[in-house]
Design a protein around this motif. Structure first.
Motif, PDB file in Angstrom:
ATOM      1  N   VAL A  85     -10.994   5.376  -0.276  1.00  0.00           N
ATOM      2  CA  VAL A  85      -9.697   4.917  -0.772  1.00  0.00           C
ATOM      3  C   VAL A  85      -8.765   4.631   0.403  1.00  0.00           C
ATOM      4  N   LEU A  86      -8.740   5.533   1.391  1.00  0.00           N
ATOM      5  CA  LEU A  86      -7.904   5.314   2.566  1.00  0.00           C
ATOM      6  C   LEU A  86      -8.377   4.087   3.333  1.00  0.00           C
ATOM      7  N   ALA A  87      -9.686   3.939   3.484  1.00  0.00           N
ATOM      8  CA  ALA A  87     -10.226   2.772   4.188  1.00  0.00           C
ATOM      9  C   ALA A  87      -9.791   1.477   3.500  1.00  0.00           C
ATOM     10  N   ASP A  88      -9.853   1.443   2.171  1.00  0.00           N
ATOM     11  CA  ASP A  88      -9.429   0.256   1.423  1.00  0.00           C
ATOM     12  C   ASP A  88      -7.937  -0.019   1.616  1.00  0.00           C
ATOM     13  N   TYR A  89      -7.113   1.007   1.488  1.00  0.00           N
ATOM     14  CA  TYR A  89      -5.663   0.847   1.658  1.00  0.00           C
ATOM     15  C   TYR A  89      -5.324   0.350   3.062  1.00  0.00           C
TER      16      TYR A  89
ATOM     17  N   GLY B 222      -3.702  -4.124   6.514  1.00  0.00           N
ATOM     18  CA  GLY B 222      -3.858  -4.458   7.923  1.00  0.00           C
ATOM     19  C   GLY B 222      -3.403  -3.344   8.857  1.00  0.00           C
ATOM     20  N   LEU B 223      -3.657  -2.108   8.467  1.00  0.00           N
ATOM     21  CA  LEU B 223      -3.160  -0.968   9.236  1.00  0.00           C
ATOM     22  C   LEU B 223      -4.268  -0.149   9.905  1.00  0.00           C
ATOM     23  N   GLU B 224      -5.479  -0.710   9.983  1.00  0.00           N
ATOM     24  CA  GLU B 224      -6.578   0.037  10.608  1.00  0.00           C
ATOM     25  C   GLU B 224      -6.229   0.426  12.042  1.00  0.00           C
ATOM     26  N   GLU B 225      -5.666  -0.533  12.804  1.00  0.00           N
ATOM     27  CA  GLU B 225      -5.320  -0.280  14.202  1.00  0.00           C
ATOM     28  C   GLU B 225      -4.241   0.794  14.312  1.00  0.00           C
TER      29      GLU B 225
ATOM     30  N   VAL C 188       2.646   4.123   3.727  1.00  0.00           N
ATOM     31  CA  VAL C 188       4.090   3.909   3.889  1.00  0.00           C
ATOM     32  C   VAL C 188       4.538   4.365   5.274  1.00  0.00           C
ATOM     33  N   GLN C 189       4.071   5.530   5.712  1.00  0.00           N
ATOM     34  CA  GLN C 189       4.460   6.035   7.028  1.00  0.00           C
ATOM     35  C   GLN C 189       3.945   5.134   8.145  1.00  0.00           C
ATOM     36  N   LEU C 190       2.704   4.650   8.014  1.00  0.00           N
ATOM     37  CA  LEU C 190       2.146   3.746   9.027  1.00  0.00           C
ATOM     38  C   LEU C 190       2.922   2.427   9.062  1.00  0.00           C
ATOM     39  N   LYS C 191       3.300   1.907   7.894  1.00  0.00           N
ATOM     40  CA  LYS C 191       4.085   0.666   7.837  1.00  0.00           C
ATOM     41  C   LYS C 191       5.431   0.838   8.523  1.00  0.00           C
ATOM     42  N   ARG C 192       5.997   2.038   8.414  1.00  0.00           N
ATOM     43  CA  ARG C 192       7.302   2.306   9.031  1.00  0.00           C
ATOM     44  C   ARG C 192       7.182   2.621  10.525  1.00  0.00           C
TER      45      ARG C 192
END
Length: 165
Positions: free
Chosen positions: A98-102, A107-110, A145-149
Motif C-alpha cells: 500500500v505504501l509502495a503504491d501511494y 511521485g514520492l519514492e525519492e 502528506v508529510q512527504l509532500k510537505r
C-alpha cells in the motif's frame, strides 16, 4: 570481566552508577555509547554505558536489575562487566504494498528514500504491525502528506493537531 563496586544513586527518576574512567577508557565506543554485558551482585544483564559530559560514563540500573541484584538506591552494588561484541541485527521489514503504491502514485519514492534508515525502518515496522485496513490506509496517507510537505522527520502515528490533518 572487569570488576568494580559503586553506590547506586538517583538522577531525576532514574537509578544509576558511575563507571570508573579507567574501565571505559579502554573500551571501544559506538556513537559514544559502550555496549556491555555483565552482572550486578551476580545477576546477569545487558545494557549500554551512557556518556555524560564532564563526568564518567553512567550505567542506568533498571528495576529488573535492582530486584535481580537484590539491591537498592543508596546501596553499594558489585559489578562485573565486559564489552558486548555480539552484533545486534535489527529486524528489517519489506516495503508495504500500500505504501509502495501511494509513493509511486504521488511521485514520492525519492523523498521516502532520502529519509534516514532508522526513520524508514520505524515507518515500515509500524505499517507491518497494523491489522486494520482503515488504520493502515490512514497512516499511509499521513506519511504521504508529510512527504509532500517536505517533512524529513516523518512520524506515524502522527499528532494530527500538530500537522493540521
Amino acid at each position: 570481566m572487569i570488576r568494580f563496586s559503586a553506590e547506586i544513586y538517583k538522577v531525576d527518576v532514574n537509578w544509576c552508577v558511575d563507571v570508573p574512567d579507567e574501565i571505559t577508557a579502554r573500551m571501544p565506543k559506538e556513537k559514544g555509547y559502550i555496549r556491555i554485558k555483565g552482572k550486578i551482585n551476580g545477576f546477569d544483564f545487558r545494557k549500554s554505558l551512557v556518556p555524560v559530559k564532564g563526568a564518567p560514563y553512567r550505567l542506568f540500573v533498571n528495576l529488573i536489575m535492582m530486584k535481580g541484584g537484590k539491591t537498592a538506591v543508596g546501596s553499594v552494588a558489585h559489578f562485573e562487566i565486559e564489552q558486548d561484541t555480539e552484533i545486534v541485527k535489527k529486524q528489517e521489514y519489506p516495503m508495504h504494498p500500500v505504501l509502495a503504491d501511494y509513493l509511486q502514485q504521488n511521485g514520492l519514492e525519492e523523498n521516502f528514500n532520502l529519509l534516514t534508515p532508522a526513520r524508514k525502518r520505524d515507518i515500515l515496522s509500524y505499517l507491518h504491525r497494523l491489522k486494520n485496513e482503515e488504520v493502515l490506509l490512514r497512516n499511509t496517507n499521513d506519511v504521504i502528506v508529510q512527504l509532500k510537505r517536505g517533512i524529513r522527520d516523518v512520524r506515524i502515528p502522527v499528532n494530527r493537531k500538530k500537522f493540521d490533518f
